[in-house]
Design a protein around this motif. Structure first.
Motif, short mmCIF file in Angstrom:
data_model
loop_
_atom_site.label_atom_id
_atom_site.label_comp_id
_atom_site.label_asym_id
_atom_site.label_seq_id
_atom_site.Cartn_x
_atom_site.Cartn_y
_atom_site.Cartn_z
N HIS A 68 0.76 -1.43 -0.01
CA HIS A 68 0.00 0.11 -0.02
C HIS A 68 0.95 1.38 0.13
O HIS A 68 0.41 2.52 0.12
N GLY A 69 2.16 1.03 -0.07
CA GLY A 69 3.03 2.05 -0.38
C GLY A 69 3.40 2.29 -1.85
O GLY A 69 2.56 3.07 -2.79
N GLY A 70 4.77 1.83 -2.40
CA GLY A 70 4.83 2.03 -3.72
C GLY A 70 4.18 1.24 -4.79
O GLY A 70 3.87 1.54 -5.91
N ASN A 71 3.54 0.18 -4.42
CA ASN A 71 2.47 -0.37 -5.20
C ASN A 71 1.21 0.23 -5.33
O ASN A 71 0.67 0.53 -6.44
N ARG A 72 0.88 1.57 -4.61
CA ARG A 72 -0.12 2.22 -4.65
C ARG A 72 0.14 3.53 -5.33
O ARG A 72 -0.58 4.04 -6.46
N THR A 73 1.36 4.02 -4.91
CA THR A 73 1.89 5.25 -5.45
C THR A 73 2.58 5.24 -6.78
O THR A 73 2.93 6.14 -7.52
N THR A 78 7.27 5.54 -1.11
CA THR A 78 6.70 6.71 -1.22
C THR A 78 4.91 6.21 -0.72
O THR A 78 4.44 5.35 -1.34
N GLY A 79 4.81 6.97 0.22
CA GLY A 79 3.14 6.70 0.90
C GLY A 79 3.20 5.35 1.93
O GLY A 79 2.20 5.06 2.27
N ASP A 80 4.46 5.28 2.72
CA ASP A 80 4.15 4.32 3.70
C ASP A 80 5.17 4.81 4.81
O ASP A 80 5.96 5.61 4.53
N ARG A 81 5.04 4.31 6.17
CA ARG A 81 5.98 4.47 7.26
C ARG A 81 7.44 4.23 7.02
O ARG A 81 8.03 5.25 7.39
N ALA A 104 3.81 10.48 -6.31
CA ALA A 104 4.72 10.33 -7.35
C ALA A 104 4.77 11.93 -7.99
O ALA A 104 5.96 12.05 -8.55
N ASP A 105 3.76 12.66 -7.87
CA ASP A 105 3.94 13.74 -8.28
C ASP A 105 3.95 14.96 -7.06
O ASP A 105 3.18 16.05 -7.19
N ASP A 106 4.34 14.63 -6.12
CA ASP A 106 4.47 15.67 -4.90
C ASP A 106 5.75 16.83 -4.99
O ASP A 106 5.72 17.41 -3.93
#
Length: 233
Positions: A68-73, A78-81, A104-106
């Motif tokens: 739910h981090g890189g596989n999501r974003t 990116t997007g995980d603890r 990815a676009d932050d």
């Protein structure tokens, strides 16, 4: 020679890989079912390429994308603890322009650093099999070939990454000592024109228990960054 185009092409090819049936099934299942907190996200659900400039002097090697981090974003850590800890530390030592990574676009930029992994698909229970690790190695080897003109240090997060990275460096043309050096936090191994550093992984298990503290991570990043010739604070 400017290999930015070649690296971008490698990254694009990687995102279409379907070589490991178990990983393909898992990453796509996670992307369909999602986590309740991210129900409004369109998950990436594909292999996650490396992130950072093609002329990086420091390479950071993790394990695999989080479900739910890189596989999501679609971007490493990116997007995980785990990413929260890593990017905060990179920012603290002057190697990133911001301390957080949410999408990815932050606008996040890395300074002289590229982040990659020996396994590019999210694995069940965060545990790729040895066969999946070996199947994915060719992508890391190709990446190392393209980074070789500039990379001067590599920081490997965790024992799994260490065991996967050593044969990849050997296959990419570096001379790796025999017997292969064992993983330990803070270990340093000299290869041909490159220093390899070990660091405990930035997993929640390590960071929540204090096995890896923010200062420990900053210290090894400073040492690796200085070795690579990067300005660190």
């Amino acid at each position: 020679m400017d290999d930015s185009g070649a690296l971008a092409r490698l990254d694009r090819r990687l995102t279409s890989c379907r070589a490991c049936p178990r990983l393909v099934e898992w990453r796509e299942e996670v992307a369909r079912t999602k986590r309740a907190a991210f129900a409004d996200w369109t998950y990436w659900g594909r292999p996650v390429p490396g992130f950072g400039p093609a002329d990086a002097r420091l390479l950071i090697i993790g394990l695999a994308p989080a479900a739910h981090g890189g596989n999501r974003t679609g971007r490493m850590f990116t997007g995980d603890r785990s990413g929260d800890v890593l990017y905060q530390a990179l920012y603290d030592v002057g190697l990133a322009n911001r301390p957080t990574a949410v999408s990815a676009d932050d606008g996040l930029e890395l300074y002289g650093v590229r982040i990659t992994a020996p396994v590019h698909c999210a694995p069940p229970a965060n545990k790729p099999t040895p066969g999946e690790r070996d199947t994915c190695r060719s992508w890391l080897v190709q990446e190392l070939h393209l980074l070789r003109p500039t990379v001067r240090a590599a920081l490997v997060l965790g024992a799994f990454g260490w065991q996967a990275a050593l044969p990849a460096f050997a296959e990419a043309g570096w001379t790796v000592p025999r017997p292969r050096p064992a993983f330990a936090h803070g270990t340093r191994v000299a290869l041909d024109g490159l220093d390899l550093f070990g660091c405990f992984h930035v997993s929640q298990r390590n960071t929540f228990t204090g096995r890896l503290t923010p200062e420990m991570l900053r210290q090894v990043l400073r040492t690796a960054g200085k070795t690579a010739g990067l300005p660190v604070s």
